[in-house]
Design an enzyme around this catalytic site. Structure first.
Site, PDB file in Angstrom:
ATOM      1  N   ASN A 126       0.882  -1.195  -0.020  1.00 40.80           N
ATOM      2  CA  ASN A 126       0.317  -0.082  -0.235  1.00 40.80           C
ATOM      3  C   ASN A 126       1.344   0.578  -0.007  1.00 40.80           C
ATOM      4  O   ASN A 126       1.535   1.712   1.393  1.00 40.80           O
ATOM      5  CB  ASN A 126      -0.537  -0.504   1.117  1.00 40.80           C
ATOM      6  CG  ASN A 126      -1.528   1.339   1.403  1.00 40.80           C
ATOM      7  OD1 ASN A 126      -1.904   1.779   0.975  1.00 40.80           O
ATOM      8  ND2 ASN A 126      -2.829   1.192   2.103  1.00 40.80           N
TER       9      ASN A 126
ATOM     10  N   ARG B 202      -2.052  -1.073  -4.186  1.00 39.58           N
ATOM     11  CA  ARG B 202      -2.885  -0.292  -3.811  1.00 39.58           C
ATOM     12  C   ARG B 202      -2.874   1.494  -4.585  1.00 39.58           C
ATOM     13  O   ARG B 202      -2.001   1.438  -4.866  1.00 39.58           O
ATOM     14  CB  ARG B 202      -3.212   0.714  -2.900  1.00 39.58           C
ATOM     15  CG  ARG B 202      -3.899   2.435  -2.386  1.00 39.58           C
ATOM     16  CD  ARG B 202      -4.277   2.827  -1.215  1.00 39.58           C
ATOM     17  NE  ARG B 202      -4.669   4.257  -1.127  1.00 39.58           N
ATOM     18  CZ  ARG B 202      -3.495   4.830  -0.632  1.00 39.58           C
ATOM     19  NH1 ARG B 202      -2.326   4.593  -0.749  1.00 39.58           N
ATOM     20  NH2 ARG B 202      -4.074   6.217  -0.945  1.00 39.58           N
TER      21      ARG B 202
ATOM     22  N   HIS C 132     -10.101   6.895  -0.755  1.00 40.27           N
ATOM     23  CA  HIS C 132      -9.910   6.618   0.895  1.00 40.27           C
ATOM     24  C   HIS C 132     -11.006   5.556   1.136  1.00 40.27           C
ATOM     25  O   HIS C 132     -12.068   5.058   1.930  1.00 40.27           O
ATOM     26  CB  HIS C 132     -10.951   7.370   1.932  1.00 40.27           C
ATOM     27  CG  HIS C 132      -8.938   8.629   2.930  1.00 40.27           C
ATOM     28  ND1 HIS C 132     -10.469   9.572   3.176  1.00 40.27           N
ATOM     29  CD2 HIS C 132      -8.110   8.354   2.582  1.00 40.27           C
ATOM     30  CE1 HIS C 132      -8.704  10.545   3.973  1.00 40.27           C
ATOM     31  NE2 HIS C 132      -7.379   9.529   3.774  1.00 40.27           N
TER      32      HIS C 132
ATOM     33  N   ARG D 222      -4.068  19.734   4.414  1.00 38.28           N
ATOM     34  CA  ARG D 222      -5.174  20.644   3.932  1.00 38.28           C
ATOM     35  C   ARG D 222      -6.125  21.171   4.055  1.00 38.28           C
ATOM     36  O   ARG D 222      -6.780  20.671   5.118  1.00 38.28           O
ATOM     37  CB  ARG D 222      -5.510  19.247   2.857  1.00 38.28           C
ATOM     38  CG  ARG D 222      -4.517  18.577   1.949  1.00 38.28           C
ATOM     39  CD  ARG D 222      -5.349  17.437   0.930  1.00 38.28           C
ATOM     40  NE  ARG D 222      -4.173  16.424   0.716  1.00 38.28           N
ATOM     41  CZ  ARG D 222      -4.063  14.938   0.756  1.00 38.28           C
ATOM     42  NH1 ARG D 222      -5.403  14.765   1.674  1.00 38.28           N
ATOM     43  NH2 ARG D 222      -3.379  14.255   0.921  1.00 38.28           N
TER      44      ARG D 222
ATOM     45  N   GLU E 172      -7.019  -1.390   5.416  1.00 39.07           N
ATOM     46  CA  GLU E 172      -6.471  -1.126   4.509  1.00 39.07           C
ATOM     47  C   GLU E 172      -6.375  -2.944   4.028  1.00 39.07           C
ATOM     48  O   GLU E 172      -6.412  -3.027   2.589  1.00 39.07           O
ATOM     49  CB  GLU E 172      -6.419   0.161   3.683  1.00 39.07           C
ATOM     50  CG  GLU E 172      -6.813   1.154   3.735  1.00 39.07           C
ATOM     51  CD  GLU E 172      -6.117   2.742   3.337  1.00 39.07           C
ATOM     52  OE1 GLU E 172      -6.232   3.683   2.907  1.00 39.07           O
ATOM     53  OE2 GLU E 172      -4.723   3.286   4.189  1.00 39.07           O
TER      54      GLU E 172
END
Ligand code: ADP
Length: 425
Positions: free
Chosen positions: A39, A121, A210, A271, A412
């Site tokens: 990932n 990923r 996500h 962000r 994940e």
């Protein structure tokens, strides 16, 4: 994708024991199947090796700070405690990162060379990939073509894919996209109100990100609440360094806060989330070029821009010590989460559960408490004590709350492994 097809897909993913009805030779190969997961983030690679049928995690780890003066490699195996290694000469890039990780696998006698499938990923699947895909030349070219929409992540993923292909050319590889889960959004949720011609020319639309994490907690919530995925209305709240919320109606994603890029939506570590686009045109007029704007928006804004750090441990500590910037940053962060829960609650109707996940969502009780404050009138009520002592996976709602509130770990890597396994079963 048709609704029924989508439902089938999620249901299949949810049932790890679905193989029981298969013939015995297939059963055998599934039981033995080893899946290796990589990932890659912009400066990290998380990795894991699973024995699929038993969901046994043989090895799991994270290589962080790729490209910095010194990198950190941490991992644990099913039989040994955590290891943390500082690579004092650093790790220049993802290619080198994969080499270091493979050395660890070798050392731990868990050679990925014995894996049946290696999974990566990939952040952006555009509108083309609604599911995981086996890697071939077309997929690889697609990832390359999408670099303009994922400028830090796709080169990293490609570097990992190339390096693995060199080491293990005979092992099939698969990719799982972070956008796929959001491909079910209705047009009124994904379309921006820009001139159609411009949207078409530049492929401008909400893609959402996500997705792997939102899917992971959707399936976990189904099992936690003992309710089939296709009967669940959820608001999944991923608060990590990046942050996003998804509205899930009957197991299908119908809205999400990240947009064309991961910049939209909530306040994040570095962000800003939602902004008046006029701010950017103003700055452009003042002489800010595209690179300066991108750096400011991706690296210097959010919690870091508001109070000097994006580490929530530090932010909470600073607030405790009376730092007003830290306090205001936390209020602003939670206010945006709260506002979004309210609007998504309207969109999907009676919500079965809010699910908090991600580094902040799983660990910061103060953020969870503030983010659902004043929602009793919507039948959403937290149990303060359960919230303070939460350890994922767990429930933290009061007994009078009609909407449950869960804290679930985002997994994940396992989600990637189970989606990719469907491709070869
Ligand atoms: P990413 O989006 O990079 O995967 P994570 O989900 O790992 O990020 O979340 C990282 C964030 O979670 C960090 O900013 C850190 O501040 C916060 N975090 C992680 N663990 C804790 C903790 N125990 N207490 C407070 N904050 C935490």
């Amino acid at each position: 994708m048709q609704l029924q097809e989508a439902l089938g897909y999620f249901m299949i993913g949810c049932l790890h024991d679905a193989f029981d009805n298969d013939n015995s030779s297939k059963k055998n190969s599934v039981r033995k199947m080893l899946i290796q997961v990589f990932n890659a983030g912009s400066s990290s690679i998380k990795f894991a090796l699973y024995q699929h049928q038993s969901k046994l995690e043989l090895l799991k780890g994270n290589l962080e700070k790729i490209g910095e003066a010194s990198s950190i490699l941490s991992y644990q195996t099913s039989s040994s405690p955590s290891h943390k290694i500082e690579l004092s000469d650093g790790c220049q890039n993802h290619k080198e990162g994969i080499q270091k990780i493979l050395e660890i696998f070798d050392q731990e006698k868990n050679n990925p060379g014995s894996a049946d499938l290696i999974v990566h990923r990939v952040v952006h699947g555009g509108t083309k990939y609604r599911h995981a895909a086996l890697l071939d030349l077309e997929v690889k070219q697609f990832i390359r073509d999408m670099i303009p929409l994922a400028r830090t992540h796709h080169p990293a993923s490609l570097a990992c894919i190339e390096e693995i292909s060199e080491h293990f050319p005979e092992i099939p590889q698969a990719v799982v996209f972070d956008t796929s889960f959001h491909q079910t959004l209705p047009e009124y949720a994904w379309r921006y109100a820009l001139p159609r011609k411009i949207s078409d020319q530049y492929a401008i639309r909400r893609y959402g990100f996500h997705g792997i994490s939102h899917q992971s907690v959707l399936k976990q919530a189904a099992s936690f609440l003992k309710t089939p995925v296709n009967k669940l209305n959820l608001i999944t709240i991923h608060l990590g360094n990046g942050a996003s919320i998804s509205a899930i109606k009957k197991g299908i994603c119908v809205d999400t806060t990240m947009g064309m890029t991961p910049l939209e939506g909530l306040v994040m570590g570095t962000r800003p989330g939602d902004l008046d686009p006029g701010i950017l045109t103003l700055l452009a007029r003042e002489g800010w070029n595209q690179e300066a704007l991108e750096t400011m928006l991706n690296q210097d804004s959010g919690m870091k821009g508001l109070c000097g750090t994006n580490d929530f441990r530090e932010i909470l500590q600073n607030k405790e010590e009376g730092n007003e910037e830290a306090e205001m940053a936390l209020e602003l962060y939670c206010y945006r989460v709260r506002k979004t829960i309210g609007s998504f609650n309207t969109v999907i109707g009676p919500v079965d559960a809010l699910v908090f996940t991600g580094g902040v969502g799983e660990n910061v009780s103060w953020v969870r408490k503030r983010s659902v404050r004043g929602m009793e009138w919507m039948n959403i009520q937290l149990d303060p004590d359960m919230n303070d002592h939460a350890e994922a996976p767990c429930a933290i709602h009061s007994k009078d709350s009609q909407t449950k509130i869960l804290v679930l770990p985002s997994d994940e890597e396992w989600e990637m492994a189970s989606q990719a396994a469907e491709l070869i079963l």
